[in-house]
Write an enzyme that holds these catalytic residues in place. Structure first.
Site, PDB file in Angstrom:
ATOM      1  NE  ARG A 296      -3.931  -2.203   1.754  1.00  0.00           N
ATOM      2  CZ  ARG A 296      -5.044  -2.709   2.719  1.00  0.00           C
ATOM      3  NH1 ARG A 296      -4.721  -2.355   4.067  1.00  0.00           N
ATOM      4  NH2 ARG A 296      -5.687  -3.534   2.460  1.00  0.00           N
ATOM      5  CE1 TYR A 440      -1.649  -0.376  -7.886  1.00  0.00           C
ATOM      6  CE2 TYR A 440      -1.431  -2.145  -9.558  1.00  0.00           C
ATOM      7  CZ  TYR A 440      -1.120  -0.886  -8.874  1.00  0.00           C
ATOM      8  OH  TYR A 440      -0.043  -0.027  -9.484  1.00  0.00           O
ATOM      9  CD  GLU A 441      -1.434  -4.351  -3.278  1.00  0.00           C
ATOM     10  OE1 GLU A 441      -1.721  -4.735  -2.418  1.00  0.00           O
ATOM     11  OE2 GLU A 441      -1.061  -4.933  -4.442  1.00  0.00           O
ATOM     12  N   GLY A 442      -6.538  -2.439  -2.161  1.00  0.00           N
ATOM     13  CA  GLY A 442      -7.532  -2.028  -1.655  1.00  0.00           C
ATOM     14  C   GLY A 442      -8.230  -0.789  -2.345  1.00  0.00           C
ATOM     15  CD  GLN A 447      -6.441   1.316   1.405  1.00  0.00           C
ATOM     16  OE1 GLN A 447      -5.639   1.542   2.541  1.00  0.00           O
ATOM     17  NE2 GLN A 447      -6.062   0.046   0.776  1.00  0.00           N
TER      18      GLN A 447
END
Length: 599
Positions: A296, A440-442, A447
């Site tokens: 992240r 991506y990555e949340g 978030q």
């Protein structure tokens, strides 16, 4: 395509003048080698590699993309050779544990290199970037045998790594994943399932790829409480540490996608592949957070990189492109028209990109210093405080920077007018490459829920207070400084309002939990603008102090002050809209019946 030039002066400003990196490194355990001369040498050599080797391959990767066959995935022309140079330069080992071949340098120094690599060529940077996450996960949770087997190869760069989380049916809802891990008689596990969107899942740049995979053991609890974590290599390691026979894991296809064409986004099939449990059973998601937090912060860099690359390209163009005359009279009377940089709207677009890029750099480097202290702080108290600060800042950095970084990339394209829509200039590629950052990555929504729900409300606001106390102290210390008044007064007011807004949302959420989801994205964006305000006020103070002391770099420091002024006058007012929206309540979102959406 813009010719990337590493912004070394601004990197040095943020590291040494704003964040006092020399003192920071002196306060860390085992960071003795991070002397000013060593840091300058590393960053200088890294800049050359990124400018001369990676940047020229950025458009090549976009045009060629990766190609798939049953024999494997082939990366674009030059990528494999560039990766070899990257390995030979020792870049993969910079921040890794010296016990396994690493150089043991601070993580914040590694992120400076990651910024330059990512801005020069984001698709390339994803290959070693994912390896850092795999390395960190095995360092933190692996057995000594696993470390000896995998860390040395990952750290040297001989092998690369991936993270295999999501599946076709589940997206971010990992509690519903179906990949199975059946115990083998020898203590290993047979991993069976399909993972999608696996960046760098298959390629020809390294001899082995170490997949970090989430799967379920037989009889595991439902949901996220029943997920375990496994190491599943592409090729099984031999006893001497070399790559052996092929494991039962393969790339089924590579995705055809909007951007980052130079990176292979793979569908990975695990057909009873041999894997090794890492960490405790059913605690895989907890262990994977080591990887995800690394990723992240790495993704936050994409927002910075998109703004920086767009700014560099559009600034050069705006100085050369002639169109119309200045409203206040000709600025280029000998030419047929004035350069477009004289027009207020072009200035707006350029200054927005500049404010985003330089503010993002300050936020990422601040976050990276917290990661340093978590890893190498001298006392438990320091490490705990840094961990709390890091947890609070990470969702803001990831989501806010990718959102406004994408905006900046679009503005970079807009400066070019119609030429920005043409591929030869590279601006439309920057926009396409940057778009994935918010996903991506949340996603931004994920978030935002993490920030407001878990980090703020579940701690009764303690994580927020830890940060707002710093801001309050800074405002108090500089309240009497007339030169800083234009920054300190709105910052102090916003800092107070931040807490008040949080309390109001918390009270509403006690009556209706949907209020958290309804307010979360606006809350995150408001938080991002508040953090930027703090950092830009600090940067303005540094610059003003330098001007008072006397400097030969008046233009550089004046530009900092002027950019800070632009941010406070032109960008910070956006936060007022987010404040109104977050308090608007969930009813305006949730009242409409599902059936009415189609009417």
């Amino acid at each position: 395509m813009p010719e990337y030039k590493a912004p070394l002066r601004d990197i040095k400003f943020v590291m040494t003048e704003l964040l006092n990196s020399e003192q920071h490194y002196a306060n860390l355990e085992g960071a003795e080698d991070a002397t000013p001369d060593m840091v300058d040498a590393i960053i200088g050599e890294g800049a050359k590699f990124c400018e001369q080797v990676l940047s020229p391959l950025n458009q090549v990767g976009d045009k060629e993309g990766c190609t798939w066959s049953e024999d494997g995935v082939k990366t674009p022309t030059g990528f494999k050779e560039a990766y070899q140079q990257y390995v030979e330069g020792g870049w993969p080992s910079m921040t890794a544990d010296p016990n396994y071949g690493g150089q043991g340098l601070p993580h914040s120094l590694g992120l400076v290199m990651s910024e330059m690599v990512g801005t020069a060529n984001w698709s390339f940077g994803m290959y070693p970037g994912l390896s850092h996450g795999a390395t960190n996960t095995i360092e933190e949770h692996g057995t000594e045998e696993q470390k000896q087997t995998y860390l040395t190869k990952l750290i040297s760069g001989e092998w690369t790594g991936t993270m295999c989380l999501t599946e076709p049916h589940c997206g971010s809802d990992l509690g519903t994943l179906r990949t199975k891990a059946e115990p083998n008689a020898d203590g290993t596990y047979a991993i069976t399932g399909t993972k999608i969107f696996i960046s760098a899942g298959e390629h020809d740049m390294a001899e082995n790829i170490v997949h970090i995979v989430l799967a379920r053991l037989p009889g595991a609890p439902e949901g996220t409480k029943g997920i375990s974590l496994f190491i599943v290599p592409k090729c099984l390691p031999n006893e001497d540490g070399s790559s052996g026979e092929r494991n039962a894991v393969s790339c089924g296809s590579i995705e055809h996608k909007m951007g980052i064409h130079g990176n292979a986004t793979c569908v990975m099939n695990f057909d009873g592949a041999k894997g090794w449990l890492i960490g405790p059973e059913n605690k895989g998601l907890n262990c994977m957070f080591t990887f995800m937090n690394t990723a992240r912060i790495g993704t936050a860099i994409q927002g910075l990189g998109a703004a920086e690359l767009g700014f560099q390209g559009s600034l050069a163009y705006a100085k050369e492109r002639l169109a119309m005359r200045s409203l206040s009279g000709p600025k280029n009377p000998e030419g047929i028209a004035d350069p477009i940089i004289v027009h207020p709207d072009v200035r707006r677009m350029l200054l927005t990109q500049k404010a985003v890029a330089e503010g993002a750099r300050a936020l990422i480097y601040l976050t990276a210093q917290q990661a340093d202290v978590v890893h190498s702080g001298k006392t438990e108290e320091e490490r705990k405080a840094a961990d709390e600060a890091l947890g609070f800042l990470t969702p803001i950095a990831k989501a806010f920077l990718t959102e406004i970084g994408y905006e900046a990339a679009n503005l970079g394209m807009q400066v070019f007018g119609g030429h920005g829509f043409i591929s030869e200039w590279g601006m439309e590629q920057n926009v396409r490459d940057a778009r994935i950052g918010m996903i991506y990555e949340g996603t931004t929504g994920i978030q935002a829920l993490d920030l407001l729900g878990r980090k703020v409300l579940m701690t009764q606001g303690e994580s927020l207070k830890g940060f707002t106390k710093q801001v309050h102290l800074f405002c108090k210390e500089n309240a009497e400084d007339e030169q800083l008044k234009e920054f300190i007064e709105p910052l102090a007011a916003m800092n107070k309002e931040w807490g008040e807004l949080t309390t109001k949302i918390g009270m509403s959420a006690m009556k209706n939990r949907e209020e958290v989801g309804a307010a979360s994205v606006d809350y995150l964006m408001y938080s991002g603008y508040a953090v930027f305000a703090y950092l830009w006020a600090r940067m303005a103070k540094v610059a003003l102090d330098k001007m008072v002391e006397g400097t030969t770099e008046e233009m550089f420091y004046n530009a900092k002050i002027q950019t800070a002024r632009f941010y406070f006058k032109r960008m910070l007012p956006r936060a007022k809209g987010h404040a109104e929206s977050m308090l608007a309540g969930a009813d305006s979102l949730m009242d409409m019946p599902e059936e009415a959406f189609a009417i």
